[in-house]
Design an enzyme around this catalytic site. Structure first.
Site, short mmCIF file in Angstrom:
data_model
loop_
_atom_site.label_atom_id
_atom_site.label_comp_id
_atom_site.label_asym_id
_atom_site.label_seq_id
_atom_site.Cartn_x
_atom_site.Cartn_y
_atom_site.Cartn_z
N ALA A 68 -36.20 -8.71 -21.92
CA ALA A 68 -37.64 -8.69 -21.67
C ALA A 68 -38.13 -7.29 -22.04
O ALA A 68 -37.36 -6.33 -22.02
CB ALA A 68 -37.90 -8.97 -20.20
N GLY A 129 -33.04 -10.79 -20.77
CA GLY A 129 -33.83 -11.97 -21.11
C GLY A 129 -33.45 -12.57 -22.45
O GLY A 129 -33.65 -13.76 -22.68
N GLU A 132 -30.59 -14.72 -21.67
CA GLU A 132 -31.12 -15.87 -20.91
C GLU A 132 -31.82 -16.85 -21.84
O GLU A 132 -31.70 -18.07 -21.69
CB GLU A 132 -32.07 -15.38 -19.82
CG GLU A 132 -31.31 -14.63 -18.72
CD GLU A 132 -32.22 -13.93 -17.73
OE1 GLU A 132 -33.12 -13.18 -18.18
OE2 GLU A 132 -32.06 -14.14 -16.52
N GLU A 152 -29.58 -5.97 -16.35
CA GLU A 152 -30.73 -5.72 -15.48
C GLU A 152 -30.40 -4.80 -14.32
O GLU A 152 -31.25 -4.04 -13.86
CB GLU A 152 -31.27 -7.05 -14.92
CG GLU A 152 -32.02 -7.91 -15.92
CD GLU A 152 -31.14 -8.88 -16.69
OE1 GLU A 152 -29.89 -8.69 -16.72
OE2 GLU A 152 -31.69 -9.83 -17.27
#
Ligand code: HXC
Length: 280
Positions: A68, A129, A132, A152
């Site tokens: 992200a 992300g 993911e 993260e």
């Protein structure tokens, strides 16, 4: 496809395959809101286009996606309890309720609701992300340069788009715990050995995308009702107990005998010819 994208490249390497290439090279395809929104627009178009049978999602040689967008996320603040009054006064603190209402992260999962199969072709970094997003696809193919991880924890947060769940399903608790709690990455070869990806493919530039398109073309050449039923049944194994999953499989199996594709598939076998599926 006529939509103009700022952060994606879109192509049809086969008329039945949509190739979506994440294209924020300077930020290593960090997933910001604009990029996620465009991915969803492209997926919506693919789902609604009857000529498209499957979708390949890829990035660059250097990065599938490095997570992200940290720069976009870094100023998000959240307090468990805050009066509306204070929010107006300070204007820099938002409440849990506001984050909840904005549905931050929810729309990331659009790809998991696709009926058409999706394949991630991963080269370079697939972190946070990015990992993911790859795990939301039905199949992951990796180039030998791919690096997977959930870093993260190094940012003071945890995975928020399914990493704690999908990684654990894919590689098991001890390995998922080790990756998530240390923030360490793994190589493509390790990801293959651990079952996170189906295969490590090729060693030249673009090889993994070529192979993913081949797999996508093969999938798109089958009867699409059976393909989507198969995908639904496999995905149900994550949600249902074995008995219920087996019942769902049987019901889907029975229902396929009402399709023209079943008649065609079996007739073509008996007549020693290739089936011509009409997706009916
Ligand atoms: C924003 C990012 C970024 C990210 C890289 N960049 N990753 N920007 N968000 N996730 C930017 C860098 O700031 C830099 O921009 C440019 O991309 C190139 O990155 P470098 O760090 O200079 O490259 P390199 O030294 O090769 O290192 C590559 C890297 C490193 C190891 C991938 O960039 C890195 O650690 N990135 C962060 C990985 C990460 O923590 N991902 C998880 C994010 S949190 P400038 O402008 O400086 O050139 C997350 C939570 C998900 O994903 C929750 C659910 C949504």
């Amino acid at each position: 496809m006529s939509t103009h994208y700022q952060n994606l490249l879109i192509s049809r390497p086969d008329p039945a395959v949509l190739l979506i290439t994440l294209n924020r090279p300077k930020a290593l395809n960090a997933l910001n809101k604009a990029l996620i929104t465009e991915i969803h627009q492209a997926l919506d178009q693919a789902e609604n286009d009857p000529e498209i049978g499957s979708i390949v999602l890829t990035g660059s040689e250097r990065a599938f996606a490095a997570g992200a967008d940290i720069k976009e996320m870094k100023d998000k603040k959240c307090t468990p309890a805050i009066s509306h009054e204070k929010m107006i006064l300070t204007n820099d603190v938002i409440s849990v309720a506001e984050v909840y209402k904005s549905d931050f992260l929810h729309d990331w999962s659009r790809i998991t609701r696709m009926r058409k199969p999706t394949i991630a072709a991963v080269s370079g970094y697939a972190l946070g992300g990015g990992c993911e997003l790859a795990m939301m696809c039905d199949i992951i193919l990796a180039s030998p340069t791919a690096v997977f991880g959930q870093p993260e924890i190094n940012l003071g947060i945890i995975p928020g788009a399914g990493g704690t769940q999908r990684l654990t399903h894919a590689i098991g608790k001890s390995r998922a715990m080790e990756l998530i709690l240390t923030g360490r990455d793994i190589t493509a070869q390790m990801a293959e050995a651990w079952g996170l990806v189906s295969r490590v493919v090729g060693d030249g530039e673009g090889e993994v995308v070529k192979e993913a398109v081949q797999v996508a073309s093969t999938i798109a050449s089958k009867g699409q009702i059976a393909i989507q039923a198969a995908k639904e049944a496999v995905n149900a194994s994550y949600q249902l107990q074995l008995e219920e999953g087996l019942r769902l499989e049987r019901r889907l199996f029975h229902s396929l005998f009402a399709t023209k594709d079943q008649k065609e598939g079996m007739t073509a076998f008996a007549e020693k010819r290739k089936p011509v599926f009409t997706h009916l």
